[in-house]
Design a protein around this motif. Sequence first.
Motif, PDB file in Angstrom:
ATOM      1  N   ASN A  39       0.860  -1.173   0.000  1.00 31.14           N
ATOM      2  CA  ASN A  39       0.000   0.000   0.000  1.00 31.14           C
ATOM      3  C   ASN A  39       0.896   1.223   0.000  1.00 31.14           C
ATOM      4  OD1 ASN A  39      -1.631   2.252   0.980  1.00 31.14           O
ATOM      5  ND2 ASN A  39      -3.193   0.704   1.396  1.00 31.14           N
ATOM      6  N   GLU A  40       0.662   2.136  -0.933  1.00 30.07           N
ATOM      7  CA  GLU A  40       1.548   3.272  -1.091  1.00 30.07           C
ATOM      8  C   GLU A  40       1.537   4.199   0.127  1.00 30.07           C
ATOM      9  OE1 GLU A  40       2.377   6.886  -4.316  1.00 30.07           O
ATOM     10  OE2 GLU A  40       0.671   5.510  -4.552  1.00 30.07           O
ATOM     11  N   THR A  57       0.382   3.381   3.475  1.00 29.40           N
ATOM     12  CA  THR A  57       0.685   2.737   4.766  1.00 29.40           C
ATOM     13  C   THR A  57       1.849   1.765   4.669  1.00 29.40           C
ATOM     14  OG1 THR A  57      -0.859   0.938   4.350  1.00 29.40           O
ATOM     15  CG2 THR A  57      -1.726   2.930   5.417  1.00 29.40           C
ATOM     16  N   GLU A  88       1.643  -1.133   3.861  1.00 32.13           N
ATOM     17  CA  GLU A  88       1.158  -2.447   4.300  1.00 32.13           C
ATOM     18  C   GLU A  88       1.257  -3.425   3.141  1.00 32.13           C
ATOM     19  OE1 GLU A  88      -2.899  -4.546   6.042  1.00 32.13           O
ATOM     20  OE2 GLU A  88      -2.863  -2.397   5.618  1.00 32.13           O
ATOM     21  N   GLN A 128       0.251  -6.033   0.708  1.00 32.78           N
ATOM     22  CA  GLN A 128      -1.034  -6.491   0.174  1.00 32.78           C
ATOM     23  C   GLN A 128      -0.928  -7.869  -0.498  1.00 32.78           C
ATOM     24  OE1 GLN A 128      -3.842  -4.687   0.613  1.00 32.78           O
ATOM     25  NE2 GLN A 128      -2.639  -3.164   1.744  1.00 32.78           N
TER      26      GLN A 128
END
Length: 287
Positions: free
Chosen positions: A24-25, A27, A29, A31
């Motif tokens: 995720n750009e 956060t 996180e 994916q």
Amino acid sequence: MSKPKKSKRIKRKLLYKYRLVVLNEDTFEEQFALRLNRLNIFVGVGISTILIIAFTTVLIAFTPLREYIPGYASTKLRKQATSLAYKTDSLQIALDQKNRYLESIRRVLAGEVSPLDFEEENLDTVNQIVADTVNFNASETDSLLRKEVAEEERFNVQKQLDSKVEFSLFSPLKGEISENFNPQTKHYAVDVVAQENTPVKSIADGTVIFAEWSAATGYVIILEHNHGLLSVYKHNKSLTKAQGEMVVAGEVIAKVGNTGELTTGPHLHFELWSNGYPVNPQEFIEF
């Protein structure tokens, strides 16, 4: 020793594991993650390429989409082209037959016809017989046979017609006969004398297949009837029917005249043909 080391180095590169991670750009996180090596990528790309080629081939070979690819013709168009080729060939044959048929009619008008020349269906196979070379006199050995056959065939045309339908031939013109039917002199007709402008009538229902001017015989009209009959009317002053028109028995088709070079006075030159053979009209019609 260098070659084994090189092979191990290539193998190590192919099998070296890489991790493909989708983050995720915002956060960072994780994916999605996928562990790959170069060998997997080569195999995957190769299989994908083969599948794409196979799928494209199937689309081109077995679906209508191939018609949108340049170089591929429509199946429907190919069928139509083949059908048109057959029709064109058949029309050419029919046109050649009609041209020979019209040439035979021209020869009738010019007085060049022999009994077998005029039959449309047998133009390619009939033997050409010149009337001047035919011996019309019965020899001593076959005179009895000729007499018997003549008696049997005298009313053969009318018998054939009567056996199929109730059929009668109208007189085209009432008048005095100035010259009879005579095959020896190539006069395949009867000449009926009448006053100029007297109506000339059709002997039966039929179709006008010729209605034109001839220098030798003037205005000429030829009718085609059922059962292979043709009737020919020459030296008319004028014609009331055109080529292709339908006529009924007893309908006026022309007027008596004195046109053409081969005439000495107003009269009707009338010929009757049955299946390509000239017959004596007096045997079937009362003038």
